[in-house]
Design an enzyme around this catalytic site. Sequence first.
Site, PDB file in Angstrom:
ATOM      1  N   ALA A  23       0.859  -1.180   0.000  1.00  0.00           N
ATOM      2  CA  ALA A  23       0.000   0.000   0.000  1.00  0.00           C
ATOM      3  C   ALA A  23       0.898   1.234   0.000  1.00  0.00           C
ATOM      4  O   ALA A  23       1.833   1.331   0.793  1.00  0.00           O
ATOM      5  CB  ALA A  23      -0.913  -0.005   1.220  1.00  0.00           C
ATOM      6  N   VAL A  75       4.729  -1.261   3.032  1.00  0.00           N
ATOM      7  CA  VAL A  75       4.571   0.144   2.685  1.00  0.00           C
ATOM      8  C   VAL A  75       5.340   0.466   1.409  1.00  0.00           C
ATOM      9  O   VAL A  75       6.556   0.248   1.331  1.00  0.00           O
ATOM     10  CB  VAL A  75       5.057   1.048   3.834  1.00  0.00           C
ATOM     11  CG1 VAL A  75       4.867   2.522   3.460  1.00  0.00           C
ATOM     12  CG2 VAL A  75       4.310   0.727   5.125  1.00  0.00           C
ATOM     13  N   LYS A  76       4.619   0.975   0.401  1.00  0.00           N
ATOM     14  CA  LYS A  76       5.258   1.361  -0.856  1.00  0.00           C
ATOM     15  C   LYS A  76       5.783   2.788  -0.729  1.00  0.00           C
ATOM     16  O   LYS A  76       5.062   3.717  -0.382  1.00  0.00           O
ATOM     17  CB  LYS A  76       4.258   1.282  -2.008  1.00  0.00           C
ATOM     18  CG  LYS A  76       3.951  -0.134  -2.450  1.00  0.00           C
ATOM     19  CD  LYS A  76       2.915  -0.167  -3.552  1.00  0.00           C
ATOM     20  CE  LYS A  76       3.498   0.223  -4.892  1.00  0.00           C
ATOM     21  NZ  LYS A  76       2.509   0.045  -5.994  1.00  0.00           N
ATOM     22  N   ILE A  77       7.070   2.923  -1.060  1.00  0.00           N
ATOM     23  CA  ILE A  77       7.775   4.197  -0.934  1.00  0.00           C
ATOM     24  C   ILE A  77       8.333   4.580  -2.307  1.00  0.00           C
ATOM     25  O   ILE A  77       8.978   3.755  -2.961  1.00  0.00           O
ATOM     26  CB  ILE A  77       8.937   4.087   0.076  1.00  0.00           C
ATOM     27  CG1 ILE A  77       8.415   3.682   1.467  1.00  0.00           C
ATOM     28  CG2 ILE A  77       9.732   5.374   0.150  1.00  0.00           C
ATOM     29  CD1 ILE A  77       7.619   4.743   2.175  1.00  0.00           C
TER      30      ILE A  77
END
Length: 226
Positions: free
Chosen positions: A57, A83-85
């Site tokens: 996400a 967590v998409k960064i």
Amino acid sequence: MKFFVDTANLEDIREANDMGVLDGVTTNPSLVKAEGNVDFHERVLEICQTVDGDVSAEVTATEFDGMMEEAHTLAQIHDNVVVKIPLIKDGIKALRALDEEGIKTNCTLCFSPTQALLAAKAGGDYISPFIGRIDDISSDGMGLIEEIVQIYDNYGFETEILAASIRHPTHVKRAALAGADVATMPFSVLTNLLEHPLTDRGLERFLADWEDYKEARDEAPATTTA
């Protein structure tokens, strides 16, 4: 190779999961927007409750403090959240900080081997090269996968290579041959992996032969035993 679907559509996710080959999901605000008036965090939770695997996400902030705040919120939704960064300078800082906190990350929007090298050094759990978008500008998306595989193998990086922006089954095949750890794709591409005209033709012939066999059995005279 792990198979992820790149979507926020629960129906597609459930169907892919029922096939027994789904290992995770990648999603982002744009994909959630396509689903209409749904809450982003609620949809991420629903996806996590559907799939027994990593669910990426994405944050929307572009500076360090904002990324960290969003990352902490996302990570609290479910243990499966990754967590998409984005692959920018503050994103690299966030990858390192989140790695030190034990929060899993997926570094997205990768378009070069040097970007992938930085993400691995910063401790990203996944790197997402966008092969389709590279092909769109008449460059070699699959060549990027091959180069990242070689670099990571050279130095023993544990970051998993997640082939993204996949457009068709050939992308999946070539990513698997190159050694990508994961392929994330639209549900339509996942189902297209099943398709081959010889399979359809062979099944049609087998079923026709079976019907002919049953008809012949029905018409054959009954045999009696003394």
